[in-house]
Write a protein that holds these residues in place. Sequence first.
Motif, PDB file in Angstrom:
ATOM      1  N   PHE A   1      58.556  51.454  40.577  1.00 32.40           N
ATOM      2  CA  PHE A   1      57.904  50.708  41.802  1.00 32.40           C
ATOM      3  C   PHE A   1      58.949  50.915  43.045  1.00 32.40           C
ATOM      4  CE2 PHE A   1      55.162  48.694  39.517  1.00 32.40           C
ATOM      5  CZ  PHE A   1      54.585  47.485  39.876  1.00 32.40           C
ATOM      6  N   ASN A   2      58.597  51.266  44.146  1.00 31.34           N
ATOM      7  CA  ASN A   2      59.542  51.588  45.190  1.00 31.34           C
ATOM      8  C   ASN A   2      59.203  50.669  46.408  1.00 31.34           C
ATOM      9  OD1 ASN A   2      60.556  53.939  44.047  1.00 31.34           O
ATOM     10  ND2 ASN A   2      58.929  55.424  44.757  1.00 31.34           N
ATOM     11  N   ASN A   3      60.052  49.784  46.362  1.00 25.87           N
ATOM     12  CA  ASN A   3      60.195  48.630  47.607  1.00 25.87           C
ATOM     13  C   ASN A   3      58.737  47.982  47.614  1.00 25.87           C
ATOM     14  OD1 ASN A   3      61.709  51.124  48.903  1.00 25.87           O
ATOM     15  ND2 ASN A   3      62.926  49.343  48.764  1.00 25.87           N
ATOM     16  N   VAL A   4      58.207  47.517  46.462  1.00 28.30           N
ATOM     17  CA  VAL A   4      56.850  46.909  46.520  1.00 28.30           C
ATOM     18  C   VAL A   4      56.982  45.226  46.636  1.00 28.30           C
ATOM     19  CG1 VAL A   4      54.903  46.273  44.994  1.00 28.30           C
ATOM     20  CG2 VAL A   4      56.077  48.608  44.832  1.00 28.30           C
ATOM     21  N   THR A   5      55.973  44.966  47.644  1.00 26.98           N
ATOM     22  CA  THR A   5      56.115  43.715  47.917  1.00 26.98           C
ATOM     23  C   THR A   5      54.221  42.989  48.066  1.00 26.98           C
ATOM     24  OG1 THR A   5      57.662  43.633  49.607  1.00 26.98           O
ATOM     25  CG2 THR A   5      56.148  41.986  49.746  1.00 26.98           C
ATOM     26  N   LYS A   6      54.143  42.166  47.203  1.00 27.90           N
ATOM     27  CA  LYS A   6      52.726  41.488  47.261  1.00 27.90           C
ATOM     28  C   LYS A   6      52.509  40.055  47.558  1.00 27.90           C
ATOM     29  CE  LYS A   6      48.500  41.161  46.266  1.00 27.90           C
ATOM     30  NZ  LYS A   6      47.450  41.893  46.898  1.00 27.90           N
ATOM     31  N   ARG A   7      51.771  39.754  48.679  1.00 31.23           N
ATOM     32  CA  ARG A   7      51.604  38.481  49.029  1.00 31.23           C
ATOM     33  C   ARG A   7      50.218  38.095  48.711  1.00 31.23           C
ATOM     34  NH1 ARG A   7      53.604  41.714  53.303  1.00 31.23           N
ATOM     35  NH2 ARG A   7      55.831  41.259  53.915  1.00 31.23           N
ATOM     36  N   PHE A   8      50.215  36.462  48.732  1.00 31.67           N
ATOM     37  CA  PHE A   8      48.861  35.694  48.421  1.00 31.67           C
ATOM     38  C   PHE A   8      49.108  34.651  49.394  1.00 31.67           C
ATOM     39  CE2 PHE A   8      49.696  37.616  44.220  1.00 31.67           C
ATOM     40  CZ  PHE A   8      48.393  38.169  44.067  1.00 31.67           C
ATOM     41  N   GLY A   9      48.534  35.029  50.683  1.00 27.72           N
ATOM     42  CA  GLY A   9      48.554  34.069  51.764  1.00 27.72           C
ATOM     43  C   GLY A   9      49.956  34.309  52.259  1.00 27.72           C
ATOM     44  N   ASP A  10      50.492  32.891  52.307  1.00 24.07           N
ATOM     45  CA  ASP A  10      52.044  32.733  52.841  1.00 24.07           C
ATOM     46  C   ASP A  10      52.939  32.993  51.759  1.00 24.07           C
ATOM     47  OD1 ASP A  10      51.120  32.329  55.437  1.00 24.07           O
ATOM     48  OD2 ASP A  10      50.953  30.147  55.091  1.00 24.07           O
ATOM     49  N   THR A  11      52.304  32.876  50.473  1.00 29.20           N
ATOM     50  CA  THR A  11      53.336  33.049  49.235  1.00 29.20           C
ATOM     51  C   THR A  11      53.490  34.389  49.130  1.00 29.20           C
ATOM     52  OG1 THR A  11      52.305  31.107  48.362  1.00 29.20           O
ATOM     53  CG2 THR A  11      53.578  32.553  46.896  1.00 29.20           C
TER      54      THR A  11
ATOM     55  N   PRO B   1      49.311  46.656  46.085  1.00 24.86           N
ATOM     56  CA  PRO B   1      50.666  45.961  47.005  1.00 24.86           C
ATOM     57  C   PRO B   1      50.328  46.327  48.394  1.00 24.86           C
ATOM     58  CG  PRO B   1      50.995  48.313  46.214  1.00 24.86           C
ATOM     59  CD  PRO B   1      49.445  47.987  45.568  1.00 24.86           C
ATOM     60  N   ASP B   2      51.096  44.961  48.963  1.00 25.27           N
ATOM     61  CA  ASP B   2      51.033  45.075  50.637  1.00 25.27           C
ATOM     62  C   ASP B   2      51.661  46.083  51.140  1.00 25.27           C
ATOM     63  OD1 ASP B   2      48.975  42.899  50.858  1.00 25.27           O
ATOM     64  OD2 ASP B   2      50.561  41.662  49.953  1.00 25.27           O
ATOM     65  N   GLU B   3      53.048  46.334  50.328  1.00 21.35           N
ATOM     66  CA  GLU B   3      53.790  47.107  50.975  1.00 21.35           C
ATOM     67  C   GLU B   3      54.670  48.100  49.770  1.00 21.35           C
ATOM     68  OE1 GLU B   3      56.872  45.279  53.138  1.00 21.35           O
ATOM     69  OE2 GLU B   3      55.553  44.100  54.313  1.00 21.35           O
ATOM     70  N   GLY B   4      54.979  49.140  50.066  1.00 23.40           N
ATOM     71  CA  GLY B   4      55.818  49.984  48.852  1.00 23.40           C
ATOM     72  C   GLY B   4      54.597  50.873  48.083  1.00 23.40           C
ATOM     73  N   GLU B   5      55.271  51.336  46.903  1.00 16.82           N
ATOM     74  CA  GLU B   5      54.644  52.401  46.155  1.00 16.82           C
ATOM     75  C   GLU B   5      54.588  52.276  44.744  1.00 16.82           C
ATOM     76  OE1 GLU B   5      53.788  57.181  46.996  1.00 16.82           O
ATOM     77  OE2 GLU B   5      55.794  56.657  46.629  1.00 16.82           O
ATOM     78  N   ILE B   6      53.624  52.628  43.981  1.00 15.51           N
ATOM     79  CA  ILE B   6      53.691  52.388  42.578  1.00 15.51           C
ATOM     80  C   ILE B   6      53.215  53.884  41.860  1.00 15.51           C
ATOM     81  CG2 ILE B   6      52.657  51.536  40.338  1.00 15.51           C
ATOM     82  CD1 ILE B   6      51.842  48.908  42.439  1.00 15.51           C
ATOM     83  N   LEU B   7      54.108  54.276  41.139  1.00 13.88           N
ATOM     84  CA  LEU B   7      53.895  55.505  40.539  1.00 13.88           C
ATOM     85  C   LEU B   7      53.739  55.249  39.015  1.00 13.88           C
ATOM     86  CD1 LEU B   7      56.202  55.951  42.895  1.00 13.88           C
ATOM     87  CD2 LEU B   7      55.592  58.488  42.667  1.00 13.88           C
ATOM     88  N   ILE B   8      52.691  56.234  38.375  1.00 13.55           N
ATOM     89  CA  ILE B   8      52.730  56.400  37.053  1.00 13.55           C
ATOM     90  C   ILE B   8      53.072  57.931  36.662  1.00 13.55           C
ATOM     91  CG2 ILE B   8      51.171  56.085  35.012  1.00 13.55           C
ATOM     92  CD1 ILE B   8      50.076  53.702  36.357  1.00 13.55           C
TER      93      ILE B   8
END
Length: 350
Positions: free
Chosen positions: A6-16, A55-62
């Motif tokens: 995970f590289n700088n991953v952000t996930k939002r649900f509305g304001d949360t 994710p809303d931001e960032g990158e996921i690698l497998i």
Amino acid sequence: MASISFNNVTKRFGDTIAVNNVSFDIADNEFFCLFGPPLSGKTTILKLILGLEKPDEGEILIDGKPVNHVSPARRNVAMVFQNLALFPHMTAEQNVRFPLAERRMEESDIAGRVADVSAKLHIGHILHKAPAQLSGGERQRVAIARALVRDPVAYLMDDPISALDARLREETRVELKRIQHELGRTMVYVTHDQEEAMSVADRIAVFEDGAIRQIGTPSEIYDNPRSSYVARMLGAPAMNLIALDLDRASALDGALLLEGLSVPEGASQIGVRPEDLVVKPATPGMPDQVRVFEVEPLGGVTVVTLQAGETSLRAMVRGQPKIEPDSEVSLSVAPGQACFFAGDGQALRA
């Protein structure tokens, strides 16, 4: 086999903000545990790896390859959900074999795999039953078997053994660790049970409010917590946190002497594990005494709850010492076993 990053991953649900700028690397064939209280972001991390959330931001690698836009089916990752998600119209055996039947494997191979994983999880005698006829623990083991019967690059497990009784939970986590080692696959495991996290993980990521507070081996985090939050998360009973009075070179109004301890500048709290509190009979006329509130004999150890003014402490003493409630004892800290924290909770080094 696969690594996960995970590289700088952000996930939002509305304001949360469920996952807040999280970065970590899981090595190939590692048993990696996501540990923290409910709603701290652990399950969302699993769903991001699986591809159920983006994710809303960032990158996921497998395995070094970005998967942000790869469908769940193409990621070849198996997951055991907390709600199990068993097919109610199928028997336990049909649920277990379903992933293999969907891939049109040979019947002999399917039967062999189902028999093998059923033996490992002790469910052979219930394979003919429907999920509605199974106990919560039995349904959980069937769900685990359905994930293990596949050959994915990684296994994701969302608190998979919480419904089992204490004895079976202990047996199952030992089995999961052994199976993961034998299969040579990456396993990402979510739990809020600190005993589980300590016993199975190669490394633990401690979560709070969607952020990782510390990553390390169980012993690294236990012995060298980076904050008072992490220190209190691991350990049963939890670490004692005691306000310092440096002007008097003491804590607890003189009940815990700091003589011989090197206190770092800026420390406002001392942290002491219950097993590192040294309890001795009180010396008549000496001020460094606290009252024994409760004594809990647990066989090999005894947990002693102590009261000093408004502060309650817990000490873990080997064996069954002759300590009685309402008696007085003196306290000290085992050499080299104190932790110190600043006012913001961050760890300080002496």
